[in-house]
Design an enzyme around this catalytic site. Structure first.
Site, PDB file in Angstrom:
ATOM      1  N   LYS A 106     -29.435  83.857  29.122  1.00  0.00           N
ATOM      2  CA  LYS A 106     -28.298  84.775  29.220  1.00  0.00           C
ATOM      3  C   LYS A 106     -27.164  84.192  30.062  1.00  0.00           C
ATOM      4  O   LYS A 106     -26.109  84.782  30.163  1.00  0.00           O
ATOM      5  CB  LYS A 106     -28.727  86.120  29.832  1.00  0.00           C
ATOM      6  CG  LYS A 106     -29.404  87.052  28.871  1.00  0.00           C
ATOM      7  CD  LYS A 106     -29.575  88.419  29.518  1.00  0.00           C
ATOM      8  CE  LYS A 106     -30.087  89.447  28.547  1.00  0.00           C
ATOM      9  NZ  LYS A 106     -30.227  90.765  29.172  1.00  0.00           N
TER      10      LYS A 106
ATOM     11  N   HIS B 282     -28.977 100.874  36.835  1.00  0.00           N
ATOM     12  CA  HIS B 282     -30.317 100.391  37.185  1.00  0.00           C
ATOM     13  C   HIS B 282     -30.900 101.232  38.319  1.00  0.00           C
ATOM     14  O   HIS B 282     -32.070 101.623  38.276  1.00  0.00           O
ATOM     15  CB  HIS B 282     -30.269  98.929  37.647  1.00  0.00           C
ATOM     16  CG  HIS B 282     -29.880  97.950  36.605  1.00  0.00           C
ATOM     17  ND1 HIS B 282     -28.818  97.088  36.774  1.00  0.00           N
ATOM     18  CD2 HIS B 282     -30.401  97.677  35.392  1.00  0.00           C
ATOM     19  CE1 HIS B 282     -28.716  96.322  35.707  1.00  0.00           C
ATOM     20  NE2 HIS B 282     -29.654  96.667  34.841  1.00  0.00           N
TER      21      HIS B 282
ATOM     22  N   ARG C 122     -29.784 103.523  27.220  1.00  0.00           N
ATOM     23  CA  ARG C 122     -28.445 104.082  27.355  1.00  0.00           C
ATOM     24  C   ARG C 122     -27.960 104.687  26.044  1.00  0.00           C
ATOM     25  O   ARG C 122     -27.278 105.686  26.022  1.00  0.00           O
ATOM     26  CB  ARG C 122     -27.451 102.994  27.783  1.00  0.00           C
ATOM     27  CG  ARG C 122     -27.635 102.501  29.174  1.00  0.00           C
ATOM     28  CD  ARG C 122     -26.704 101.370  29.431  1.00  0.00           C
ATOM     29  NE  ARG C 122     -26.973 100.318  28.458  1.00  0.00           N
ATOM     30  CZ  ARG C 122     -26.704  99.048  28.602  1.00  0.00           C
ATOM     31  NH1 ARG C 122     -26.110  98.637  29.675  1.00  0.00           N
ATOM     32  NH2 ARG C 122     -27.006  98.169  27.687  1.00  0.00           N
TER      33      ARG C 122
ATOM     34  N   SER D  63     -24.208  95.688  33.074  1.00  0.00           N
ATOM     35  CA  SER D  63     -23.873  94.548  33.940  1.00  0.00           C
ATOM     36  C   SER D  63     -22.745  93.725  33.333  1.00  0.00           C
ATOM     37  O   SER D  63     -21.856  93.257  34.045  1.00  0.00           O
ATOM     38  CB  SER D  63     -25.103  93.668  34.157  1.00  0.00           C
ATOM     39  OG  SER D  63     -26.086  94.352  34.889  1.00  0.00           O
TER      40      SER D  63
END
Length: 174
Positions: A44, A20, A98, A136
């Site tokens: 989430k 990030h 990514r 993450s």
């Protein structure tokens, strides 16, 4: 009169990673003001509270503000991304990519956002080679299993993660 370039970089940031920070640093070279939008995203099931995530992002980006001379603010949001961008007077939404798997989802979201508002552009930044594998979710899994996460997050975030795991372990044995 020069028009200021305002952008929004949204995410859950649970926790904020070096990936990030790579995108934030590169976006900071493109704009005059960057708002980092920390999504509530309760669906989430974040490890950290919204306030904790906002605080970690703000603390880890503070050096960039000084180093680059750019305005960066960190703001929670729970509404549509496009509405949030308009509220912040942004003309760009920054998104990091990514892998190919990210592209498909981001491509669909970009199309939907463009239908909602044609005046806000989505700008994709490819993750740097050293950050392409960082997520993450993986950072949390590695840290939870006592793996070394120091190469994936800032020292501050590493400590906050370890504290959170100790807190959870302490609560589970009570």
């Amino acid at each position: 009169m020069t028009t200021r370039r305002l952008a929004v970089y949204p995410g859950t940031f649970d926790p904020v990673t070096n990936g990030h920070l790579d995108i934030i640093g590169r976006a900071a070279r493109m704009v005059d003001h960057l708002t980092i939008g920390v999504a509530v995203n309760a669906g989430k099931g974040p490890l950290f509270s919204l306030e904790e995530r906002v605080d970690m992002v703000a603390e880890t980006t503070r050096p960039l503000t000084k180093e680059r001379g750019i305005e960066i603010d960190v703001v929670p949001f729970s509404n549509l991304l496009m509405d949030f961008a308009v509220e912040r007077n942004a003309t760009m939404i920054i998104r990091g990519l990514r892998a190919i798997s990210d592209f498909e989802y981001e491509f669909q979201m970009c199309g939907m956002n463009a239908r909602l508002n044609t005046t806000v552009e989505t700008v994709f930044l490819m993750a740097s080679e050293r950050c392409q594998f960082i997520s993450s979710r993986f950072v949390k899994e590695i840290g939870r299993l006592d793996g070394d996460i120091s190469g994936f997050v800032s020292p501050l975030v590493r400590e906050r993660l370890l504290d959170k795991f100790r807190e959870l372990d302490g609560n589970s044995s009570a």
